[in-house]
Each structure stands twice: as structure tokens, then as C-alpha cells.
Scaffold this motif. Structure first.
Motif, short mmCIF file in Angstrom:
data_model
loop_
_atom_site.label_atom_id
_atom_site.label_comp_id
_atom_site.label_asym_id
_atom_site.label_seq_id
_atom_site.Cartn_x
_atom_site.Cartn_y
_atom_site.Cartn_z
N LEU A 194 57.93 -84.33 31.57
CA LEU A 194 56.66 -83.70 32.30
C LEU A 194 56.79 -85.16 33.08
O LEU A 194 55.76 -86.54 33.01
CB LEU A 194 55.59 -83.41 31.53
N LEU A 206 53.82 -85.33 36.79
CA LEU A 206 53.37 -84.75 36.71
C LEU A 206 52.03 -85.75 38.35
O LEU A 206 50.87 -86.05 38.91
CB LEU A 206 51.08 -85.39 36.26
N SER A 215 59.61 -96.90 32.81
CA SER A 215 58.87 -95.67 32.17
C SER A 215 59.70 -94.48 31.22
O SER A 215 58.89 -94.18 30.48
CB SER A 215 58.02 -94.92 32.99
N ARG A 228 57.96 -91.61 26.00
CA ARG A 228 58.55 -89.83 25.64
C ARG A 228 57.15 -89.50 25.74
O ARG A 228 56.46 -89.52 25.78
CB ARG A 228 58.99 -89.68 24.38
N GLY A 229 57.24 -87.78 26.66
CA GLY A 229 56.71 -86.79 26.59
C GLY A 229 55.01 -87.26 26.79
O GLY A 229 55.06 -87.69 28.10
N ASP A 230 54.40 -87.31 26.88
CA ASP A 230 53.31 -87.37 27.22
C ASP A 230 52.97 -88.79 27.81
O ASP A 230 52.23 -89.36 28.71
CB ASP A 230 51.44 -87.78 26.53
N TYR A 231 53.30 -90.05 27.10
CA TYR A 231 53.47 -90.97 27.59
C TYR A 231 53.81 -91.18 29.07
O TYR A 231 53.10 -91.40 29.89
CB TYR A 231 53.96 -91.81 26.80
N ALA A 243 54.68 -88.56 31.20
CA ALA A 243 53.77 -87.38 31.74
C ALA A 243 52.30 -88.78 32.14
O ALA A 243 51.77 -88.68 33.58
CB ALA A 243 52.70 -86.65 31.74
N ILE A 244 51.63 -89.96 31.60
CA ILE A 244 50.35 -90.47 31.84
C ILE A 244 50.92 -91.43 33.01
O ILE A 244 50.22 -91.63 34.04
CB ILE A 244 49.69 -91.25 30.59
N THR A 292 53.48 -91.47 35.31
CA THR A 292 53.65 -90.57 36.33
C THR A 292 52.55 -90.03 37.40
O THR A 292 52.47 -90.28 38.60
CB THR A 292 54.47 -89.43 36.14
#
Lengths: 259, 421
Positions: free
Chosen positions: B149, B151, B197, B201-204, B206-207, B209
Motif C-alpha cells: 500500500l 499512500l 522502507s 510490511r503492510g501498514d508501516y 503505507a505510513i 510513503t
């Protein structure tokens, strides 16, 4: 002559000694089984061999090369492939594509080749697909090449995982409970399949609870309990070993310490 | 109970939304009081705006519906051939490829023949739609295929855009020469950002980016300044073919800047579709999907996961940079505020709306999400103030009825539905 030589392999999770000082060797073309009660550290040992967990200490030599603490994909390229205890297929891909993924480390078309789909990459892809079909045939899934992996019945998924592992062209195959949750007929078929894999010249290390499978095809059996190896030998030797019986069935009443 | 569930939702909407819409709160400084009034006049959009619009423009309404239906139907047919699914048999694959090539040719033919009659606004729409298609395709590489993901995609767009803008300002670099340096700088940025980065993985991720997107914007503000950079480009492009009769029929008033842009944009989109299709059906594309499905298993099957994620990141950034160059060239100015978080969300919505991981999905998403507001602005100016409501409602409806996206694959639908007990 050994293909795999693990000495003093240990893996601690904090204070928990999941695997403690385990030695295991495998000779080419052999089927070695690892048995033991649940939580004995068998799968952890596999994860150490394939580089998914870093070792706490110990040495692993594969084909006279030190592979301890290498990255998983490097170890796979050296020639060790595995399956997982809980099937871990790529659900949103067809059976054929799953097997083709396994061929990644044996193919070479780089990004520029694939971007413009040069004749080289096209030829290589064709070869990969053909070999993958052949492997599907080998494990008995020839008719299911185009089914989505997640839609296959459980027994087929297990076979597909084996085919995917074979696509990496391994010399050593680690099977984590290939017969788990199968009915007697399917168990027989898997046993036969493992025999055929050995006949291809691939060494097999097997974790299994079905004693029929283990005693039927293993050349040697190692027994783990609480992370330590408590016995090793031919099926007959291991079955009569009092330590093994104790690990599985507990002590007899007379042997138990008085309370 | 189940039969009344829609009613319950309606009730929920009334409880949550009605006070927000129909109660007007005003602070009266003189009295130091909050003054609440019932704003029944806000019902206007239901009782007068929309009925008036539908009554006055029912032909337009039908036109939009038919257009959307045609787009979805066309791509559905295309998808059925061989884009998303890779069948083992060579025969179906070639047939799919022939049909896809046919579809492309039809689109290009329609464009060529209608080019003569297109108004400038419509050409403008075409250029912007193509730009967004480029961006959505690039983002789909990483969000849809590799399953990471991101963002802050607008950050990568800004890198490409400003590479061009600054080079243009300093050295007068033209658009045609700008693609290469912008792609290089964009790819390098993606690579360098991915290096540290992608271990997350995953949510981390996304934050990280998300932070990157904002960082780029502020970096540009500090380095280049908050003022817009103006990009001056000739209004007409000289052509060797201008004496040719067929050429004169196609372009009666010569090759204007807008028309050249449209053709370059279409060419870029076609090229991207071809390249991404090749990637999808290669060992690299399969490895990406494998990483999305199960990263540990992929690593155990011999796939160097970090390297491949880095590759996806870099390629995606290159697409963003190329899109960015085009974006500011068409806009004839570059401003840091053009690349805010809203832009990232817009591109991500296009990917999600169209269908993550599917080939034509991002294309449909970009067409719908760009054209819908533009058509609204052009044809139904009354409705433009309801744009956020319409887009928001569309997204909510999508998540309920087609979580896999407009042209997403059926398997994703099954997967997403399974997660709800």
C-alpha cells in the motif's frame, strides 16, 4: 558422503529453547523422517534449515557449502526446497502459475527482456510452462492446471505444494507433514509419490505423524522431543527405543517417581 | 430482521447525517452563545436541485449512463479475453491477444476520425484522462500486483514534474527531451526510498510513503519556491505533412498543441498497457503476485522478495514521473500544491474503484473518476457542489456491492466476501 550436515543446530525464542543442539545428516537419495510429539521443534528445525529463522548457534552444511543464516531464496537456489505444514499456496493464481513461480530461481530473463517480451524471454517462459505441466502430471494434477489454487480440494493443494517445491529443481526436499489430514487412500498415494520423488534422485527429509508413512519409506528416523534429538536409527530401532515410547506414551506407573 | 436491514441503515444515516446537514450552528460573538437553527433550506438539493437537473437534462443523464455502460462493457469483454487470467493453452492466449489488439485499433480509429470534430475541452479531457490512466497503471503495479500500500504516490509524480519544470526553466528543455531525465530521476527516487522502507510490511510501509509524499511537497516548496513555474510551449507544432490532403482533412487547423498532446498521451498509454501486460505474464509478474499472496512462501520458493519489491517500487516511480511530466506540460505550470495528499488519494481511488490487480481496472477507474466530475462541471454546473458527495457515495456503494472493483476479477470478490462472517 553426505548432502546435508547439520551440527549443533539451536534456536531459542527468548528463554524458550525451541530447538537445542540437534545434529542431522542426510545422504544423497535417502529418505529421513523426523518425528516427535507436537511442539517438539520439528517445524522450527525446518525453518532453521531453510533460512526463515536465523540460528541461535550451530552449523549447516549443504553440499560442502555453509548455508547457515543465508537468506531463504539463496538457500532455495542452492537446492533445498520445502513445503509448509499449513498449506501456503498462492491462492489467486492457477495451479500452473503456482508451479511456474517455483521456477523463478532457475530462469534468467531480466526486467528488460520481460518488459518488451524478447524471443529469449518468450522461449524461456514456454520452457517453464512445459516443465510445470510435466510436474503437475508427475504429482497427478494434470487436469487441474487452470484451476485456481484456492479452489482445489485440500489433498490436491498438498500435492500442488510438492510440485511447486519440485519446480525449484531441488536436490533436497523438506516435506512438512505431507499426509496431514488425509484419508488412508490419500495417505497411500502420498507415500507412493514420495517414493517416486526419491527415485528421481532427490533426497527427502520428512516430518510426519502418520507412522505408516514413516515406517514404510524412511531409511532413517530421528526423534525430537522438547527441542532435543532423543533417538535416531532405522525404523525398527526407533520404535523399540524406550526413550521414544516414553516421549509418546509417558512413563509407566511403576517407573514414575513416587510422589 | 434481515429484510429490514436497509431500513436500519437509513435510520443510521438519519441519526448520524441529519444533524450534520440540517442543523446550522452559529456562534454569536455578541451574546457568547451557540445558536442552533433548523436548516430545512438544505433540503433544496433533494426537492429542487436534482429534480430540476434530471428534468432539464434527462438526455444527458441517459448519455452518461450509456457512456459508462459502454466503457465497462468494452473492458469487460477485453478482460474476458486474456488480460487478467493467463490460460495455459497457447491457443486461447493468441486469440486473446488478437482481440486485444483489435480493441486497441478500434479505439485509435475512433479517436483519429473524431479528432477532427473534437472541441478543445474534449481534447483536454482526453489528455487528462490519459495522464491519469498512466498514473493509475503505475500505481497498480505496486498496490495491485505486489500488494504494497503506497499512500504518497503524488510524491513520485511531483519528482518527475519538477525535474521537467526545473530543467525547462533553466535550460529551456522541451517536453520531448524531458521524459528520459524525469524517468531517471523518478526511478532513482523510488529506488532510494525503497531501499530502507521495503523491509517494512503492510501498514508501516503505507505510513512511510504517506510521509514521503508530504516531504517531497515541502522539499519542493523550500528548494524551488511556492510560486508556480510557468512552462511555455508553442501553440502550434510544424509538420512535414501539412501539404498532404489526408493530413489536412484530419487536422484542418494544423497540428495544435492540444492535439499533439492527445496523440502523445494515447501513445504513452498504449505503450504502457503493452509493457505492463508483458510484465504481468512474465516470471517477474508472477513473482510479484506470489509476494502479494504470501511473502514468506514466496521467499521459500526462491524469490528474492526485497529485490523484487524494489523493482516494483522503481518501475512504479518511473511511471509516476512520466505521468508527472505530462501533467505539468499540459497544465503549462507546476505548483507544489498540485501534488498534495488529495492527489495520491485520487489516484489510489482510481485503482481501487477500477479493480486492484486487474489489467484494465485502473484504466476504467481513471476514466470514471476523472470524467465524471468534469462532465458534471461542464454539463450540470448545479451538481458540481455535490461532487464530493457523489464520489464518496460511489466509493461506499462500490465497497458494498463490488468490493473487487468495476472490472476486478471474480476471485477477489470471493476473497473479500469471505472475510465478512
Amino acid at each position: 558422503m553426505t548432502i546435508l550436515e547439520a551440527t549443533g543446530v539451536s534456536k531459542y525464542f527468548g528463554g524458550l529453547k525451541a530447538v537445542e543442539n540437534v545434529d542431522l545428516t542426510a545422504r544423497p537419495g535417502e529418505i529421513v523422517s523426523i518425528i516427535g510429539p507436537n511442539g517438539a521443534g520439528k517445524t522450527t528445525f525446518f525453518n532453521c534449515l531453510t533460512g526463515i529463522y536465523p540460528l541461535t548457534h550451530g552449523r549447516i552444511r549443504f553440499k560442502d557449502r555453509d548455508i547457515a543464516n543465508h537468506k531463504p531464496h539463496v538457500i532455495t537456489r542452492h537446492g533445498i526446497a520445502r513445503t509448509f505444514q499449513n498449506v501456503r499456496l498462492f491462492g489467486e493464481m492457477t495451479a500452473l502459475e503456482n508451479v511456474m513461480v517455483g521456477a523463478y530461481c532457475r530462469t534468467r530473463a531480466g526486467i528488460l527482456h520481460t518488459l518488451v517480451r524478447t524471443p529469449f524471454s518468450r522461449r524461456e517462459d514456454g520452457g517453464t510452462a512445459a516443465r510445470a505441466l510435466e510436474l503437475l502430471q508427475f504429482v497427478g494434477l494434470a487436469g487441474h492446471a487452470d484451476s485456481w489454487a484456492r479452489n482445489l480440494p485440500y489433498g490436491y493443494q498438498r500435492r500442488l505444494e510438492i510440485a511447486r517445491a519440485l519446480a525449484t529443481q531441488p536436490e533436497l526436499l523438506l516435506l512438512d507433514e505431507p499426509a496431514a489430514g488425509m484419508n488412508p487412500q490419500e495417505v497411500g498415494a502420498v507415500t507412493e509419490l514420495i517414493g517416486r520423488i526419491r527415485d528421481r534422485g532427490i533426497t527427502v527429509i520428512l516430518i510426519e505423524h502418520h507412522m505408516k508413512v514413516v515406517t514404510g519409506i524412511s531409511d532413517r528416523i530421528a526423534v525430537l522431543d522438547y527441542g532435543e534429538k532423543i533417538a535416531e536409527g532405522t525404523p525398527k530401532e526407533v520404535c523399540c527405543n524406550p526413550k521414544v515410547i516414553q516421549a509418546y506414551l509417558g512413563k509407566t506407573y511403576e517407573d514414575a517417581p513416587a510422589t | 430482521m434481515k429484510r429490514f436491514r436497509p431500513l436500519l441503515w437509513l435510520l443510521w444515516c438519519l441519526i448520524i447525517a441529519a444533524p450534520l446537514v440540517f442543523v446550522g450552528l452559529e456562534y454569536e460573538w455578541g451574546k457568547g452563545l451557540w445558536n442552533a437553527t433548523l436548516r430545512t433550506d438544505r433540503l433544496r438539493f433533494l426537492v429542487s436541485d436534482i429534480p430540476a437537473w434530471v428534468g432539464g437534462h434527462w438526455l444527458d443523464v441517459i448519455g452518461v449512463l450509456v457512456f459508462l455502460g459502454a466503457v465497462v462493457g468494452f473492458l469487460k469483454l477485453w478482460q474476458l479475453t486474456a488480460w487478467v487470467q493467463w490460460r495455459g493453452e497457447v491457443e486461447t492466449r493468441t486469440r486473446g491477444r488478437v482481440r486485444q489488439a483489435g480493441a486497441m485499433i478500434v479505439v485509435i480509429l475512433i479517436l483519429t476520425l473524431s479528432c477532427r470534430h473534437l472541441a478543445d475541452t474534449q481534447i483536454e479531457w482526453g489528455v487528462m484522462v490519459c495522464t491519469y490512466i498512466l498514473l493509475a497503471l503505475g500505481l497498480n503495479l505496486i498496490v495491485g500486483m505486489t500488494g504494497l500500500l503506497v499512500l504518497g504516490y503524488a510524491g513520485f509524480v511531483a519528482v518527475g514534474a519538477y525535474t521537467f519544470a526545473v530543467l525547462h526553466q533553466q535550460f529551456g528543455l522541451s517536453l520531448w527531451l524531458a521524459f528520459l531525465p524525469a524517468a531517471l530521476v523518478g526511478g532513482l527516487t523510488g529506488f532510494l526510498l525503497g531501499l530502507p522502507s521495503l523491509r517494512l510490511r503492510g501498514d508501516y510501509l503505507a505510513i512511510v510513503t504517506l510521509g514521503f509524499g508530504e516531504t517531497v511537497r515541502f522539499l519542493i516548496k523550500n528548494l524551488v519556491g511556492e510560486q508556480s513555474i510557468i512552462i511555455s510551449r508553442p501553440a502550434r507544432v510544424p509538420s512535414l505533412m501539412s501539404e498532404n490532403a489526408a493530413w489536412r482533412w484530419l487536422f484542418p487547423d494544423g497540428l495544435t498543441r492540444l492535439k499533439t498532446e492527445l496523440w502523445v498521451a494515447v501513445a504513452l498509454v498504449v505503450l504502457s498497457i503493452w509493457l505492463i501486460r508483458n510484465l504481468t505474464h512474465s516470471r517477474i509478474g508472477r513473482a510479484w503476485i506470489a509476494i502479494r499472496e504470501d511473502e514468506t512462501a514466496a521467499a521459500a520458493m526462491g524469490i528474492p522478495t526485497v529485490r523484487l519489491k524494489l523493482l516494483a517500487f522503481t518501475l512504479s516511480a518511473i511511471w509516476a514521473a512520466v505521468g508527472g511530466v505530462f501533467f505539468v506540460a499540459h497544465n503549462t505550470s507546476a505548483n507544489p500544491e498540485m501534488f498534495g495528499f488529495g492527489e495520491s488519494v485520487l489516484i489510489l481511488s482510481m485503482v481501487v474503484l477500477g479493480g486492484m490487480g486487474s489489467g484494465p481496472g485502473p484504466i476504467v477507474g481513471a476514466i470514471v473518476l476523472y470524467l465524471l466530475p468534469e462532465v458534471l462541471r461542464e454539463r450540470f454546473p448545479v451538481l458540481i457542489s455535490y461532487r464530493p458527495m457523489i464520489v464518496g457515495g460511489l466509493m461506499v456503494a462500490m465497497m458494498i456491492f463490488r468490493p473487487q472493483g468495476l472490472v476486478g476479477s471474480l476471485r477477489r470478490k470471493i476473497e473479500l466476501k469471505e472475510e465478512q462472517p
